[in-house]
Design a protein around this motif. Sequence first.
Motif, PDB file in Angstrom:
ATOM      1  N   LEU A   1       0.811  11.139 -10.104  1.00  0.00           N
ATOM      2  CA  LEU A   1       2.527  10.269 -10.385  1.00  0.00           C
ATOM      3  C   LEU A   1       3.019  10.642  -9.354  1.00  0.00           C
ATOM      4  CD1 LEU A   1       4.171   8.700 -11.978  1.00  0.00           C
ATOM      5  CD2 LEU A   1       4.455  10.441 -13.451  1.00  0.00           C
ATOM      6  N   LEU A   2       3.402   9.647  -8.279  1.00  0.00           N
ATOM      7  CA  LEU A   2       4.803   9.259  -7.868  1.00  0.00           C
ATOM      8  C   LEU A   2       6.288   8.736  -8.436  1.00  0.00           C
ATOM      9  CD1 LEU A   2       6.131  10.026  -4.929  1.00  0.00           C
ATOM     10  CD2 LEU A   2       4.624   8.199  -4.231  1.00  0.00           C
ATOM     11  N   ILE A   3       7.647   9.589  -8.490  1.00  0.00           N
ATOM     12  CA  ILE A   3       7.939   9.081  -8.987  1.00  0.00           C
ATOM     13  C   ILE A   3       9.155   8.942  -8.433  1.00  0.00           C
ATOM     14  CG2 ILE A   3      10.618   9.080 -10.621  1.00  0.00           C
ATOM     15  CD1 ILE A   3       8.076  11.507 -11.974  1.00  0.00           C
ATOM     16  N   VAL A   4       9.527   7.662  -7.753  1.00  0.00           N
ATOM     17  CA  VAL A   4      11.035   7.608  -6.724  1.00  0.00           C
ATOM     18  C   VAL A   4      11.629   6.685  -6.788  1.00  0.00           C
ATOM     19  CG1 VAL A   4      11.194   5.395  -4.458  1.00  0.00           C
ATOM     20  CG2 VAL A   4       8.884   6.411  -5.179  1.00  0.00           C
ATOM     21  N   ASP A   5      12.404   7.736  -7.008  1.00  0.00           N
ATOM     22  CA  ASP A   5      13.850   7.310  -7.459  1.00  0.00           C
ATOM     23  C   ASP A   5      15.060   7.869  -6.347  1.00  0.00           C
ATOM     24  OD1 ASP A   5      16.056   7.850  -9.424  1.00  0.00           O
ATOM     25  OD2 ASP A   5      15.440   9.465  -9.974  1.00  0.00           O
TER      26      ASP A   5
ATOM     27  N   ASP B   1      11.850   1.985  -6.231  1.00  0.00           N
ATOM     28  CA  ASP B   1      11.765   2.791  -7.121  1.00  0.00           C
ATOM     29  C   ASP B   1      10.821   2.398  -8.053  1.00  0.00           C
ATOM     30  OD1 ASP B   1      15.506   3.308  -7.625  1.00  0.00           O
ATOM     31  OD2 ASP B   1      14.675   3.952  -6.037  1.00  0.00           O
ATOM     32  N   GLY B   2      10.962   3.714  -8.970  1.00  0.00           N
ATOM     33  CA  GLY B   2      10.013   3.025  -9.710  1.00  0.00           C
ATOM     34  C   GLY B   2       8.294   4.592  -9.735  1.00  0.00           C
ATOM     35  N   ASN B   3       7.702   4.499 -10.608  1.00  0.00           N
ATOM     36  CA  ASN B   3       6.133   4.992 -10.446  1.00  0.00           C
ATOM     37  C   ASN B   3       5.484   4.618 -10.116  1.00  0.00           C
ATOM     38  OD1 ASN B   3       7.801   6.600 -12.714  1.00  0.00           O
ATOM     39  ND2 ASN B   3       6.856   5.576 -14.350  1.00  0.00           N
ATOM     40  N   TYR B   4       4.350   5.299  -9.478  1.00  0.00           N
ATOM     41  CA  TYR B   4       3.146   5.291  -8.738  1.00  0.00           C
ATOM     42  C   TYR B   4       2.309   5.987  -8.976  1.00  0.00           C
ATOM     43  CZ  TYR B   4       6.449   2.808  -5.669  1.00  0.00           C
ATOM     44  OH  TYR B   4       7.260   1.272  -5.005  1.00  0.00           O
ATOM     45  N   GLY B   5       1.222   5.193  -8.728  1.00  0.00           N
ATOM     46  CA  GLY B   5      -0.329   5.813  -8.957  1.00  0.00           C
ATOM     47  C   GLY B   5      -0.689   6.574  -7.618  1.00  0.00           C
ATOM     48  N   ILE B   6      -0.912   8.121  -6.988  1.00  0.00           N
ATOM     49  CA  ILE B   6      -1.790   8.769  -5.983  1.00  0.00           C
ATOM     50  C   ILE B   6      -3.148   8.469  -6.012  1.00  0.00           C
ATOM     51  CG2 ILE B   6      -1.363  10.040  -4.726  1.00  0.00           C
ATOM     52  CD1 ILE B   6       0.847  11.960  -6.414  1.00  0.00           C
ATOM     53  N   SER B   7      -3.637   8.130  -5.303  1.00  0.00           N
ATOM     54  CA  SER B   7      -5.135   8.092  -4.554  1.00  0.00           C
ATOM     55  C   SER B   7      -4.854  10.292  -4.267  1.00  0.00           C
ATOM     56  CB  SER B   7      -5.537   8.025  -3.101  1.00  0.00           C
ATOM     57  OG  SER B   7      -6.307   7.731  -2.817  1.00  0.00           O
TER      58      SER B   7
END
Length: 184
Positions: free
Chosen positions: A178-182, A100-106
């Motif tokens: 932003l990709l939010i994984v929750d 879980d968390g925030n990710y940058g996206i290519s």
Amino acid sequence: MMTRWLFSSLVLGLLSPLITTNSLTVSAETQPIAYKMAQPCNNCLHLVPSGISNQQKNPIYFLRVYHQGQLLYTFETVAGRHFTQNRNRHQAGTEAPLPDGNYGISSHSVPGTLVEVGGRFLPVYPRFSTGRTALGIHYDPSYNKGNGEDGTAGCIGLSSRQNFATLLSFVETHKPQLLIVDIQ
């Protein structure tokens, strides 16, 4: 089909118009209310649990795509496999779902290096400290097939090549950051 939809709706709560996925009909907002963002993001992806599993017992996650604060798409996905769900999500080699968390996206995809990546791979980059690397979004060519390869080694695997093409087109056009994984 109606029975499966009715069951999903009763268990998870019918909150918005219906969408049809590869294997079932569900609401576009079927996750438990606890996973609902306080405010939809302007231009992002959000991965949430669906509360259901596919025929291979892998949990289904919904990848929601937002643009200008509006939900545009909800894609049926897998992350990891049913037997890797409780492994350490921060440790390399566990094949658990991404943490879980925030990710940058290519802003663009790259060729996939493994057959099970389905040809193209969209890298994502954790914005937090983790032992996991080489995470991304791709099509899972074994999705819901009884070949022992359904699921991923931790990435987000879309259920169809067409859905992945739609997602790539969105990413290349709108460049979400932003990709939010929750999902836990």
